[in-house]
Design a protein around this motif. Structure first.
Motif, PDB file in Angstrom:
ATOM      1  N   ARG A  27       0.532  -1.228  -0.446  1.00 56.11           N
ATOM      2  CA  ARG A  27      -0.573   0.328   0.118  1.00 56.11           C
ATOM      3  C   ARG A  27       1.282   1.162  -0.132  1.00 56.11           C
ATOM      4  O   ARG A  27       0.714   2.034  -0.731  1.00 56.11           O
ATOM      5  N   LEU A  28       2.145   0.917   0.544  1.00 54.49           N
ATOM      6  CA  LEU A  28       3.101   2.223   1.019  1.00 54.49           C
ATOM      7  C   LEU A  28       3.178   2.168  -0.781  1.00 54.49           C
ATOM      8  O   LEU A  28       3.499   3.851  -0.888  1.00 54.49           O
ATOM      9  N   ALA A  29       3.726   1.829  -1.408  1.00 52.82           N
ATOM     10  CA  ALA A  29       4.348   1.947  -2.832  1.00 52.82           C
ATOM     11  C   ALA A  29       3.371   2.330  -3.248  1.00 52.82           C
ATOM     12  O   ALA A  29       3.638   2.943  -4.640  1.00 52.82           O
ATOM     13  N   GLU A  30       2.137   1.556  -3.482  1.00 51.26           N
ATOM     14  CA  GLU A  30       1.189   2.458  -4.457  1.00 51.26           C
ATOM     15  C   GLU A  30       0.932   3.835  -3.960  1.00 51.26           C
ATOM     16  O   GLU A  30       0.831   5.057  -4.762  1.00 51.26           O
ATOM     17  N   ARG A  31       0.780   4.314  -2.697  1.00 55.55           N
ATOM     18  CA  ARG A  31       1.028   5.640  -2.788  1.00 55.55           C
ATOM     19  C   ARG A  31       2.167   7.129  -2.252  1.00 55.55           C
ATOM     20  O   ARG A  31       1.489   7.856  -2.848  1.00 55.55           O
ATOM     21  N   PHE A  32       3.382   6.216  -2.094  1.00 64.99           N
ATOM     22  CA  PHE A  32       4.285   6.893  -2.420  1.00 64.99           C
ATOM     23  C   PHE A  32       5.136   7.006  -3.552  1.00 64.99           C
ATOM     24  O   PHE A  32       6.475   6.765  -2.705  1.00 64.99           O
ATOM     25  N   SER A  33       5.113   6.518  -4.085  1.00 65.43           N
ATOM     26  CA  SER A  33       6.017   6.227  -5.424  1.00 65.43           C
ATOM     27  C   SER A  33       5.976   7.422  -6.124  1.00 65.43           C
ATOM     28  O   SER A  33       5.197   8.178  -5.951  1.00 65.43           O
ATOM     29  N   TRP A  34       7.417   7.591  -6.312  1.00 64.11           N
ATOM     30  CA  TRP A  34       7.819   9.220  -6.719  1.00 64.11           C
ATOM     31  C   TRP A  34       7.272   9.593  -8.453  1.00 64.11           C
ATOM     32  O   TRP A  34       6.030  10.900  -8.518  1.00 64.11           O
ATOM     33  N   GLY A  35       6.212   8.467  -9.164  1.00 67.48           N
ATOM     34  CA  GLY A  35       4.853   8.365  -9.814  1.00 67.48           C
ATOM     35  C   GLY A  35       3.736   8.837 -10.053  1.00 67.48           C
ATOM     36  O   GLY A  35       3.131  10.292  -9.503  1.00 67.48           O
ATOM     37  N   THR A  36       3.218   8.759  -8.439  1.00 62.07           N
ATOM     38  CA  THR A  36       2.548   8.975  -7.788  1.00 62.07           C
ATOM     39  C   THR A  36       2.490  10.270  -7.235  1.00 62.07           C
ATOM     40  O   THR A  36       1.322  11.582  -8.166  1.00 62.07           O
ATOM     41  N   VAL A  37       3.344  10.698  -6.387  1.00 67.15           N
ATOM     42  CA  VAL A  37       3.430  12.239  -5.802  1.00 67.15           C
ATOM     43  C   VAL A  37       4.105  13.271  -7.103  1.00 67.15           C
ATOM     44  O   VAL A  37       3.388  14.266  -6.674  1.00 67.15           O
ATOM     45  N   THR A  38       4.519  12.879  -7.493  1.00 69.97           N
ATOM     46  CA  THR A  38       5.153  13.942  -9.001  1.00 69.97           C
ATOM     47  C   THR A  38       3.507  14.020  -9.470  1.00 69.97           C
ATOM     48  O   THR A  38       2.735  14.975  -9.927  1.00 69.97           O
ATOM     49  N   ARG A  39       2.435  13.351 -10.358  1.00 67.43           N
ATOM     50  CA  ARG A  39       1.483  13.348 -10.500  1.00 67.43           C
ATOM     51  C   ARG A  39       0.611  14.098  -9.620  1.00 67.43           C
ATOM     52  O   ARG A  39      -0.773  15.260 -10.170  1.00 67.43           O
ATOM     53  N   GLN A  40       0.676  14.616  -8.293  1.00 68.65           N
ATOM     54  CA  GLN A  40       0.011  14.968  -7.689  1.00 68.65           C
ATOM     55  C   GLN A  40       0.385  16.320  -7.939  1.00 68.65           C
ATOM     56  O   GLN A  40      -0.546  17.847  -8.337  1.00 68.65           O
ATOM     57  N   LEU A  41       1.713  17.084  -7.826  1.00 67.53           N
ATOM     58  CA  LEU A  41       2.177  18.023  -7.495  1.00 67.53           C
ATOM     59  C   LEU A  41       2.220  18.855  -9.525  1.00 67.53           C
ATOM     60  O   LEU A  41       1.644  19.672  -9.509  1.00 67.53           O
ATOM     61  N   LEU A  42       2.468  17.828 -10.208  1.00 72.09           N
ATOM     62  CA  LEU A  42       1.657  18.516 -11.945  1.00 72.09           C
ATOM     63  C   LEU A  42       0.772  18.569 -11.746  1.00 72.09           C
ATOM     64  O   LEU A  42       0.048  19.732 -12.271  1.00 72.09           O
ATOM     65  N   ASP A  43      -0.376  17.959 -11.153  1.00 71.96           N
ATOM     66  CA  ASP A  43      -1.875  18.860 -11.480  1.00 71.96           C
ATOM     67  C   ASP A  43      -2.395  19.687 -10.360  1.00 71.96           C
ATOM     68  O   ASP A  43      -2.986  20.595 -11.158  1.00 71.96           O
ATOM     69  N   LEU A  44      -0.978  19.960  -9.929  1.00 72.30           N
ATOM     70  CA  LEU A  44      -1.945  21.848  -8.763  1.00 72.30           C
ATOM     71  C   LEU A  44      -1.119  22.564 -10.065  1.00 72.30           C
ATOM     72  O   LEU A  44      -1.270  24.418  -9.627  1.00 72.30           O
ATOM     73  N   LEU A  45      -0.870  22.459 -11.028  1.00 70.92           N
ATOM     74  CA  LEU A  45       0.361  23.293 -11.561  1.00 70.92           C
ATOM     75  C   LEU A  45       0.073  23.796 -13.077  1.00 70.92           C
ATOM     76  O   LEU A  45      -0.045  25.070 -13.549  1.00 70.92           O
TER      77      LEU A  45
END
Length: 385
Positions: A367-385
């Motif tokens: 579950r940690l790997a799914e939630r905190f992969s760099w791919g997942t969190v970077t998409r969250q960042l780019l969605d804000l930009l």
């Protein structure tokens, strides 16, 4: 397609640079953005890429270094990720996002020029990015508009930081002359007061002097800050002579060279627990990476790591809010005081293998790997930009 210029650090193993470089490796996969990069001045002039290697593969380094400088081209978005925090060049981008992270709290020295007003970073559609609720609270304490401070967590390389097979683990331990019956604790943080290395040494010394088969591996970061683990040993021995006892020192190994990412993964995975009794952290990326390797972690409760440490993979130490009397010198912000007795007991639980069942631990790791992969969190960042 939007144009995005990142103003940040590349090529060194400082935590902010590591975040930037890992995000770049994911951003290049997003077709919404055309990427550029402008190198920001390093925090310390002596930082040398050849001596502070970030540990990426040659292929990854080529991707990171391939981003061109935008020159005078006006960008749709500018993402600034360096320290101290700087305001962007007027007119260089239509929108700006500024990465701001803090451990204890901000001061005038956190900015360039000193005393830069928080409002200068949040005008119009501009916003601030920070990785934890702890850091967000410190920014708001300093005067940032809560509506303008967005929390986007850091991630970890799920293709690198993953468990070893039992055979691989035993081979890695054997290479460091670790016996099968020995319990290994690890910490790779800088030996500064906020990291709590002094508390770790006190708890380790107590277990070691009790005759328990424990080992401690520490990572030295003299290249980044000129702060050595040996200095901490000397300061601690003056206050707690047991730290200098041969029986204790014989159980401690200090790694002084730069490690690549597979080597760091090996260090996490061969350990029985990663221990971080910190007083203040902005995020604490090694804790996340260690859990990705399936390694139990012992961390301070009430701080930044509360955002991402599931109970199946960690022990959260009892803490209380710090006061001025708890600090050797004024820190100008908030911190916690970990309970030393709870730290000793948490380490003893690891020695005695009193941990959650492996099935629950592995489910939590996935579950940690799914939630905190760099791919997942970077998409969250780019969605804000």
């Amino acid at each position: 397609m939007k144009t995005l210029c990142i103003e940040g650090w590349r090529g060194v193993n400082h935590s902010i640079a590591m975040v930037n470089q890992n995000q770049i490796l994911e951003m290049v996969k997003d077709a919404r953005f055309q990427l550029f990069h402008r190198d920001a001045p390093f925090f310390m002039p002596h930082w040398d890429r050849s001596k502070l290697d970030a540990g990426f593969s040659p292929e990854e380094r080529a991707v990171i270094e391939s981003l061109p400088d935008p020159g005078d081209q006006v960008m749709d978005v500018c993402l600034r990720i360096a320290s101290p925090v700087r305001a962007g060049t007027p007119g260089s981008a239509r929108r700006t996002a500024t990465f701001v992270v803090t451990e204890f709290g901000l001061s005038e020295k956190s900015f360039d020029p000193p005393g830069l007003a928080p409002s200068a970073l949040t005008q119009g559609d501009d916003l601030v990015i920070t990785p934890t609720r702890w850091s967000q609270a410190r920014l708001v304490d300093y005067g940032f508009d809560p509506e303008k401070v967005r929390v986007v967590p850091h991630g970890y390389k799920t293709d690198t930081f993953l468990p070893m097979t039992e055979e691989q683990r035993q081979q890695a331990r054997l290479a460091l002359n670790i016996q099968p019956h020995e319990t290994v604790f690890t910490n790779v943080g800088v030996a500064t007061w906020n990291k709590g290395i002094d508390l770790l040494l006190l708890a380790f010394a107590e277990l070691r002097l009790a005759g328990l088969p424990v080992r401690l591996i520490l990572k030295d970061h003299q290249g980044l800050y000129g702060i050595t683990v040996e200095r901490v040993f000397a300061e601690m021995a003056a206050r707690a002579p047991q730290i200098g006892a041969a029986q204790v020192r014989d159980g401690i190994s200090v790694l002084s060279t730069s490690l690549n990412l597979p080597q760091i993964r090996s260090l996490y995975a061969l350990s029985d627990a990663y221990v971080s009794p910190y007083r203040a952290e902005g995020f604490n990326l090694p804790v996340l990476e260690a859990m990705g390797c399936g390694t139990h972690v012992i961390v301070s409760g009430g701080g930044a790591t509360d955002d991402f440490t599931p109970p199946e993979l960690c022990h959260r130490l009892h803490t209380r809010p710090g006061t001025a009397a708890d600090a050797p010198q004024p820190v100008g912000g908030a911190f916690v005081v970990p309970d030393l007795e709870d730290l000793r007991e948490a380490m003893l639980q690891v020695v005695e293998q009193r941990l959650p069942p492996p099935v629950r631990r592995e489910a939590a790791r996935l579950r940690l790997a799914e939630r905190f992969s760099w791919g997942t969190v970077t998409r969250q960042l780019l969605d804000l930009l």
